[in-house]
Design a protein around this motif. Structure first.
Motif, short mmCIF file in Angstrom:
data_model
loop_
_atom_site.label_atom_id
_atom_site.label_comp_id
_atom_site.label_asym_id
_atom_site.label_seq_id
_atom_site.Cartn_x
_atom_site.Cartn_y
_atom_site.Cartn_z
N LEU A 46 47.76 50.15 48.95
CA LEU A 46 48.97 49.56 48.35
C LEU A 46 49.44 50.39 47.15
CD1 LEU A 46 48.10 45.74 48.47
CD2 LEU A 46 49.87 46.92 49.81
N PHE A 47 48.48 50.77 46.29
CA PHE A 47 48.86 51.47 45.06
C PHE A 47 49.28 52.92 45.34
CE2 PHE A 47 46.14 48.30 42.46
CZ PHE A 47 47.22 47.46 42.31
N LYS A 48 48.78 53.49 46.44
CA LYS A 48 49.27 54.82 46.83
C LYS A 48 50.72 54.73 47.29
CE LYS A 48 44.91 56.24 48.55
NZ LYS A 48 44.12 56.24 49.79
N GLY A 49 51.12 53.54 47.75
CA GLY A 49 52.50 53.33 48.20
C GLY A 49 53.38 52.89 47.05
N GLU A 50 54.27 51.97 47.32
CA GLU A 50 55.26 51.60 46.30
C GLU A 50 54.88 50.35 45.52
OE1 GLU A 50 59.51 51.82 47.52
OE2 GLU A 50 58.69 52.58 49.41
N THR A 51 53.67 49.82 45.77
CA THR A 51 53.27 48.58 45.11
C THR A 51 52.90 48.82 43.65
OG1 THR A 51 52.44 47.72 47.19
CG2 THR A 51 51.58 46.69 45.19
N SER A 52 53.50 48.03 42.75
CA SER A 52 53.17 48.17 41.34
C SER A 52 52.30 46.99 40.86
CB SER A 52 54.45 48.23 40.51
OG SER A 52 55.25 47.08 40.80
N GLU A 53 52.33 45.91 41.65
CA GLU A 53 51.61 44.71 41.23
C GLU A 53 50.98 44.00 42.43
OE1 GLU A 53 54.02 41.85 39.14
OE2 GLU A 53 52.35 40.42 39.03
N VAL A 54 49.73 43.58 42.26
CA VAL A 54 49.04 42.84 43.31
C VAL A 54 48.55 41.51 42.74
CG1 VAL A 54 46.91 42.78 44.70
CG2 VAL A 54 48.35 44.82 44.73
N VAL A 55 48.74 40.45 43.51
CA VAL A 55 48.16 39.15 43.18
C VAL A 55 47.02 38.91 44.18
CG1 VAL A 55 48.57 36.66 43.05
CG2 VAL A 55 50.33 38.26 42.26
N VAL A 56 45.82 38.69 43.67
CA VAL A 56 44.65 38.49 44.54
C VAL A 56 44.30 37.01 44.59
CG1 VAL A 56 42.17 38.98 44.83
CG2 VAL A 56 43.71 40.79 44.00
N LEU A 57 44.20 36.48 45.80
CA LEU A 57 43.76 35.10 45.99
C LEU A 57 42.36 35.11 46.62
CD1 LEU A 57 44.25 32.01 46.07
CD2 LEU A 57 45.22 32.32 48.34
N PRO A 58 41.33 34.70 45.86
CA PRO A 58 39.98 34.63 46.44
C PRO A 58 39.90 33.47 47.45
CG PRO A 58 39.90 34.78 44.02
CD PRO A 58 41.31 34.42 44.41
N TYR A 59 39.66 33.84 48.72
CA TYR A 59 39.66 32.83 49.78
C TYR A 59 38.24 32.30 49.97
CZ TYR A 59 41.36 30.54 54.00
OH TYR A 59 41.72 29.60 54.94
N PHE A 60 37.82 31.51 48.97
CA PHE A 60 36.48 30.93 48.92
C PHE A 60 36.60 29.48 48.50
CE2 PHE A 60 35.78 35.40 48.58
CZ PHE A 60 34.55 35.63 49.17
N LEU A 61 35.76 28.62 49.07
CA LEU A 61 35.84 27.20 48.72
C LEU A 61 35.19 26.89 47.39
CD1 LEU A 61 35.31 25.50 52.18
CD2 LEU A 61 37.41 25.64 50.83
N SER A 62 34.21 27.72 46.99
CA SER A 62 33.59 27.44 45.69
C SER A 62 33.40 28.74 44.92
CB SER A 62 32.28 26.68 45.87
OG SER A 62 31.31 27.52 46.41
N ALA A 63 33.22 28.57 43.61
CA ALA A 63 33.15 29.73 42.72
C ALA A 63 31.72 30.24 42.62
CB ALA A 63 33.70 29.35 41.35
N GLY A 64 31.23 30.84 43.69
CA GLY A 64 29.92 31.48 43.70
C GLY A 64 30.02 32.92 43.19
N ASN A 65 28.96 33.69 43.42
CA ASN A 65 28.92 35.08 42.91
C ASN A 65 30.06 35.95 43.41
OD1 ASN A 65 26.75 34.95 41.22
ND2 ASN A 65 25.25 35.41 42.82
N HIS A 66 30.50 35.73 44.65
CA HIS A 66 31.59 36.57 45.17
C HIS A 66 32.85 36.41 44.31
CE1 HIS A 66 29.29 37.84 48.53
NE2 HIS A 66 29.14 36.62 49.02
N VAL A 67 33.10 35.16 43.90
CA VAL A 67 34.30 34.87 43.11
C VAL A 67 34.11 35.30 41.65
CG1 VAL A 67 35.74 32.99 42.20
CG2 VAL A 67 35.05 32.99 44.61
N VAL A 68 32.93 34.97 41.12
CA VAL A 68 32.68 35.16 39.68
C VAL A 68 32.38 36.62 39.35
CG1 VAL A 68 31.07 34.51 37.83
CG2 VAL A 68 31.90 32.77 39.43
N LYS A 69 31.75 37.33 40.28
CA LYS A 69 31.24 38.66 39.96
C LYS A 69 31.86 39.76 40.84
CE LYS A 69 26.63 40.69 39.86
NZ LYS A 69 26.53 40.99 41.31
N ASP A 70 31.78 39.60 42.18
CA ASP A 70 32.16 40.70 43.07
C ASP A 70 33.66 41.01 43.06
OD1 ASP A 70 29.48 40.62 43.68
OD2 ASP A 70 29.74 39.61 45.60
N ILE A 71 34.49 39.98 43.10
CA ILE A 71 35.94 40.24 43.12
C ILE A 71 36.39 40.86 41.78
CG2 ILE A 71 38.23 39.13 43.26
CD1 ILE A 71 37.12 37.37 45.51
#
Lengths: 120, 120
Positions: B57-82
């Motif tokens: 995306l950033f190599k293209g014309e995108t200047s801004e990205v909104v990330v939505l973590p598709y997880f039901l609970s705030a485990g390590n993937h949400v809190v740390k990995d993303i």
């Protein structure tokens, strides 16, 4: 009596389990006729277990339970573990009825939640 | 240009990844103005990775990205990995903007999906 049971994975973080419990309190306000109540049950890492929730309901006045697997995708917990828990309960309570819904991620309404989340 | 990236866990079952891709196609129809597109990115077990989606995306014309973590609970993937993935991308693309939304399970609209699922 007919009860809804939301079967979730369960987390080591008690705050995640509490987040789900709070959500379920909201569900309970939105549930149409046809359900006498809603309970949360966890597959692992948190209490109460699916086994104990079904046991407590069936020991009471509940004759039918609808189980909603609270999972975004149909992994082993949905495909194998939840059906196993249900078969175990039905062997103990052969005169009771249990219906399993598709996992929550299979409902197209999830697309609206995503779209709304982005207008956040 | 502003893009939405749905960051999901990823599954060994390709059918689960496809289920999410199909859902995201629906999201794309429901998205209000303000987004030029929506992409799925996976943390593990499936492609494309968060790193490669953000890079493309950033190599293209995108200047801004909104990330939505598709997880039901705030485990390590949400809190740390993303957050780690995002910091890595921002160090490579310091002139770009990334906003992270709460994980999908944190939105009260999930209660309506549950209630609707039960009338299924």
């Amino acid at each position: 009596m007919r009860q809804l049971v939301i079967a979730a994975h369960g987390s080591r973080r008690e705050s995640s389990n509490d987040e789900l419990r709070a959500l379920v309190a909201l569900v309970s306000d939105e549930l149409d006729m046809g359900f006498d109540g809603v309970e949360v049950a966890f597959l692992e890492l948190a209490s109460p277990s699916v086994e104990s929730v079904l046991g407590d309901l069936f020991k009471g006045e509940t004759s039918e339970v609808v189980v909603l697997p609270y999972f975004l995708s149909a992994g082993n917990h949905v495909v194998k573990d939840i059906p196993e828990e249900i078969n175990k309960a039905l062997s103990l309570w052969p005169d009771k009825k249990i219906t399993v819904l598709p996992h929550i991620g299979a409902f197209e309404a999830m697309a609206s939640v995503i779209a709304q989340a982005c207008q956040h």
